[in-house]
Design an enzyme around this catalytic site. Structure first.
Site, PDB file in Angstrom:
ATOM      1  N   ARG A  71     -49.591  20.485 -27.152  1.00 26.63           N
ATOM      2  CA  ARG A  71     -50.884  20.535 -27.848  1.00 26.63           C
ATOM      3  C   ARG A  71     -51.566  21.890 -27.649  1.00 26.63           C
ATOM      4  NH1 ARG A  71     -54.389  15.456 -26.435  1.00 26.63           N
ATOM      5  NH2 ARG A  71     -55.718  16.391 -28.039  1.00 26.63           N
ATOM      6  N   HIS A 119     -65.360  14.886 -24.479  1.00 26.21           N
ATOM      7  CA  HIS A 119     -64.042  14.520 -23.941  1.00 26.21           C
ATOM      8  C   HIS A 119     -63.351  15.640 -23.173  1.00 26.21           C
ATOM      9  CE1 HIS A 119     -63.792  11.055 -27.115  1.00 26.21           C
ATOM     10  NE2 HIS A 119     -64.599  10.791 -26.118  1.00 26.21           N
ATOM     11  N   CYS A 145     -60.134  16.923  -3.080  1.00 27.81           N
ATOM     12  CA  CYS A 145     -60.466  18.231  -3.652  1.00 27.81           C
ATOM     13  C   CYS A 145     -61.080  18.020  -5.025  1.00 27.81           C
ATOM     14  CB  CYS A 145     -59.170  19.028  -3.746  1.00 27.81           C
ATOM     15  SG  CYS A 145     -59.328  20.585  -4.602  1.00 27.81           S
ATOM     16  N   CYS A 166     -55.587  23.427  -3.264  1.00 25.19           N
ATOM     17  CA  CYS A 166     -54.974  22.524  -2.285  1.00 25.19           C
ATOM     18  C   CYS A 166     -53.501  22.238  -2.555  1.00 25.19           C
ATOM     19  CB  CYS A 166     -55.753  21.213  -2.203  1.00 25.19           C
ATOM     20  SG  CYS A 166     -55.474  20.146  -3.621  1.00 25.19           S
ATOM     21  N   PRO A 229     -62.755  11.916 -45.543  1.00 22.50           N
ATOM     22  CA  PRO A 229     -62.069  11.532 -46.791  1.00 22.50           C
ATOM     23  C   PRO A 229     -61.667  10.061 -46.800  1.00 22.50           C
ATOM     24  CG  PRO A 229     -60.694  13.023 -45.471  1.00 22.50           C
ATOM     25  CD  PRO A 229     -62.003  12.906 -44.764  1.00 22.50           C
TER      26      PRO A 229
HETATM   27  N1  LIG Z   1     -58.883  18.799 -32.399  1.00 20.89           N
HETATM   28  C1  LIG Z   1     -58.953  18.086 -31.266  1.00 20.89           C
HETATM   29  O1  LIG Z   1     -59.552  18.506 -30.285  1.00 20.89           O
HETATM   30  C2  LIG Z   1     -58.327  16.703 -31.232  1.00 20.89           C
HETATM   31  C3  LIG Z   1     -57.184  16.444 -31.981  1.00 20.89           C
HETATM   32  C4  LIG Z   1     -56.636  15.159 -31.928  1.00 20.89           C
HETATM   33  C5  LIG Z   1     -57.237  14.181 -31.149  1.00 20.89           C
HETATM   34  N2  LIG Z   1     -58.346  14.453 -30.430  1.00 20.89           N
HETATM   35  C6  LIG Z   1     -58.927  13.357 -29.641  1.00 20.89           C
HETATM   36  O2  LIG Z   1     -58.911  12.160 -30.479  1.00 20.89           O
HETATM   37  C7  LIG Z   1     -59.882  11.236 -30.046  1.00 20.89           C
HETATM   38  C8  LIG Z   1     -60.721  10.511 -31.134  1.00 20.89           C
HETATM   39  O3  LIG Z   1     -60.336  10.676 -32.283  1.00 20.89           O
HETATM   40  P1  LIG Z   1     -61.174  11.325 -33.489  1.00 20.89           P
HETATM   41  O4  LIG Z   1     -62.013  10.276 -34.134  1.00 20.89           O
HETATM   42  O5  LIG Z   1     -61.773  12.606 -33.108  1.00 20.89           O
HETATM   43  O6  LIG Z   1     -59.914  11.641 -34.380  1.00 20.89           O
HETATM   44  P2  LIG Z   1     -58.856  10.687 -35.048  1.00 20.89           P
HETATM   45  O7  LIG Z   1     -57.555  11.424 -35.037  1.00 20.89           O
HETATM   46  O8  LIG Z   1     -58.917   9.310 -34.561  1.00 20.89           O
HETATM   47  O9  LIG Z   1     -59.396  10.631 -36.546  1.00 20.89           O
HETATM   48  C9  LIG Z   1     -59.509  11.752 -37.346  1.00 20.89           C
HETATM   49  C10 LIG Z   1     -60.402  11.410 -38.519  1.00 20.89           C
HETATM   50  O10 LIG Z   1     -60.572  12.584 -39.279  1.00 20.89           O
HETATM   51  C11 LIG Z   1     -60.475  12.272 -40.642  1.00 20.89           C
HETATM   52  N3  LIG Z   1     -60.077  13.489 -41.313  1.00 20.89           N
HETATM   53  C12 LIG Z   1     -58.822  13.990 -41.516  1.00 20.89           C
HETATM   54  N4  LIG Z   1     -58.882  15.170 -42.137  1.00 20.89           N
HETATM   55  C13 LIG Z   1     -60.207  15.443 -42.339  1.00 20.89           C
HETATM   56  C14 LIG Z   1     -60.922  16.528 -42.911  1.00 20.89           C
HETATM   57  N5  LIG Z   1     -60.267  17.582 -43.428  1.00 20.89           N
HETATM   58  N6  LIG Z   1     -62.269  16.476 -42.927  1.00 20.89           N
HETATM   59  C15 LIG Z   1     -62.936  15.400 -42.413  1.00 20.89           C
HETATM   60  N7  LIG Z   1     -62.313  14.350 -41.856  1.00 20.89           N
HETATM   61  C16 LIG Z   1     -60.961  14.367 -41.822  1.00 20.89           C
HETATM   62  C17 LIG Z   1     -59.489  11.139 -40.735  1.00 20.89           C
HETATM   63  O11 LIG Z   1     -59.696  10.370 -41.917  1.00 20.89           O
HETATM   64  C18 LIG Z   1     -59.830  10.346 -39.470  1.00 20.89           C
HETATM   65  O12 LIG Z   1     -60.826   9.383 -39.737  1.00 20.89           O
HETATM   66  C19 LIG Z   1     -60.843  12.051 -29.262  1.00 20.89           C
HETATM   67  O13 LIG Z   1     -60.827  11.557 -27.973  1.00 20.89           O
HETATM   68  C20 LIG Z   1     -60.355  13.495 -29.265  1.00 20.89           C
HETATM   69  O14 LIG Z   1     -60.515  14.049 -27.991  1.00 20.89           O
HETATM   70  C21 LIG Z   1     -58.907  15.702 -30.454  1.00 20.89           C
HETATM   71 ZN   LIG Z   2     -57.116  20.623  -5.196  1.00 17.19          ZN
END
Ligand SMILES: NC(=O)c1ccc[n+]([C@@H]2O[C@H](COP(=O)([O-])OP(=O)(O)OC[C@H]3O[C@@H](n4cnc5c(N)ncnc54)[C@H](O)[C@@H]3O)[C@@H](O)[C@H]2O)c1
Ligand SMILES: [Zn+2]
Length: 259
Positions: A71, A119, A145, A166, A229
């Site tokens: 990632r 998060h 730690c 540590c 979307p």
């Molecule tokens: N970019 C990141 O940091 C990342 C990536 C993946 C997951 N996460 C983690 O996923 C967990 C929660 O999930 P979430 O709800 O953030 O994501 P999710 O993956 O559950 O959902 C993504 C949402 O984004 C929508 N989506 C897709 N393309 C889009 C666009 N171009 N514009 C607007 N909306 C769009 C989808 O329909 C979906 O509802 C969090 O804990 C987060 O930390 C983070």
């Molecule tokens: Zn430590």
């Protein structure tokens, strides 16, 4: 795009003294960061829920770190997109707060102020000794730690990485499934939900407590808007649904709200 309420929302953005935006992975999709629920969200055959938890880490820290290394690698070359840029601009304004579930730090790179990262971050690590000994983050084990640090190296020189203080295993400083959020972040997000206009963008609204913020905002009397979307559990709850990608809707709102 069938968006009859775009103008109405832009008008609210122009006038709202307190504006809060909650973002999720969808806001970073146009930057090339895979969402969890999208096709590209899968890594090997694993679901994120099966890797982002303390049991998986205790069982197989190398596997969990390989996923995070993947990632980090995918995200390192991604740039903030126009959605991040619009939010960074809005965040300069008094009374505007951005709360994110994203761990990619693209909001920070776009220059967002008043940002709460619920998060954690892919780019921050912390000593896992407390977790491995069964203590919570605050650490009931006083000897544990508590070291945390930033490490943006890609690739990481060692998998799994270790605590420089540590020598114990390090873990991503990310809130995993089943863990509690940092108290100060929850406080900041709850305060931000007490606003006049609450926009949720790019989140599947499935992960609590972040998903509950829109309900809190409603209770506090805010006008609520969803940008996504796809329909989500909050689509039937909010005042306005703007069904489209964040990287199109946010710049359109920005333009309209300034005209
Ligand atoms: N970019 C990141 O940091 C990342 C990536 C993946 C997951 N996460 C983690 O996923 C967990 C929660 O999930 P979430 O709800 O953030 O994501 P999710 O993956 O559950 O959902 C993504 C949402 O984004 C929508 N989506 C897709 N393309 C889009 C666009 N171009 N514009 C607007 N909306 C769009 C989808 O329909 C979906 O509802 C969090 O804990 C987060 O930390 C983070
Ligand atoms: Zn430590």
């Amino acid at each position: 795009m069938p968006l009859p309420n775009l103008e109405a929302v832009a008008e609210k953005i122009r006038r709202a003294p307190r504006l809060t935006i909650l973002t999720g992975a969808g806001v970073s999709a146009a930057s090339g960061v895979p969402t969890f629920r999208g096709e590209q969200g899968l890594w090997r055959q694993f679901r994120p829920e099966d890797l982002a938890n303390i049991e998986a880490f205790r069982r197989d820290p190398v596997l969990v770190w390989e996923w995070y290394a993947w990632r980090r690698e995918r995200t390192a070359t991604c740039q903030p997109n126009v959605a991040h840029e619009v939010l960074a601009r809005w965040s300069q304004r008094k009374g505007c707060a951005v709360v994110t579930q994203n761990v990619d730090d693209l909001h920070i790179r776009a220059g967002t102020r008043h940002l709460t990262r619920l998060h954690g971050s892919l780019w921050e690590l912390r000593c896992a000794s407390a977790a491995r000994h069964g203590a919570g983050r605050a650490g009931s084990n006083r000897a544990s730690c508590e070291h945390s640090w930033r490490d943006e190296r890609v690739p990481l020189p060692e998998i799994p990485p270790r605590c420089p203080r540590c020598g114990e295993l390090a873990r991503p400083d990310i809130v995993w499934f089943g863990e509690t959020l940092r108290q100060e972040d929850v406080k900041a997000a709850t305060a931000a939900a007490r606003c006049d206009l609450f926009i949720t963008a790019g989140t599947s609204a499935l992960v609590h407590p972040a998903a509950g913020l829109v309900h809190e905002a409603r209770r506090a009397g805010a006008v609520t808007v969803e940008i996504n979307p796809e329909a989500t559990p909050v689509s039937s709850v909010v005042d306005h649904v703007l069904a489209g990608p964040a990287e199109e809707i946010l710049p359109a709102l920005d333009l309209l709200s300034r005209s």
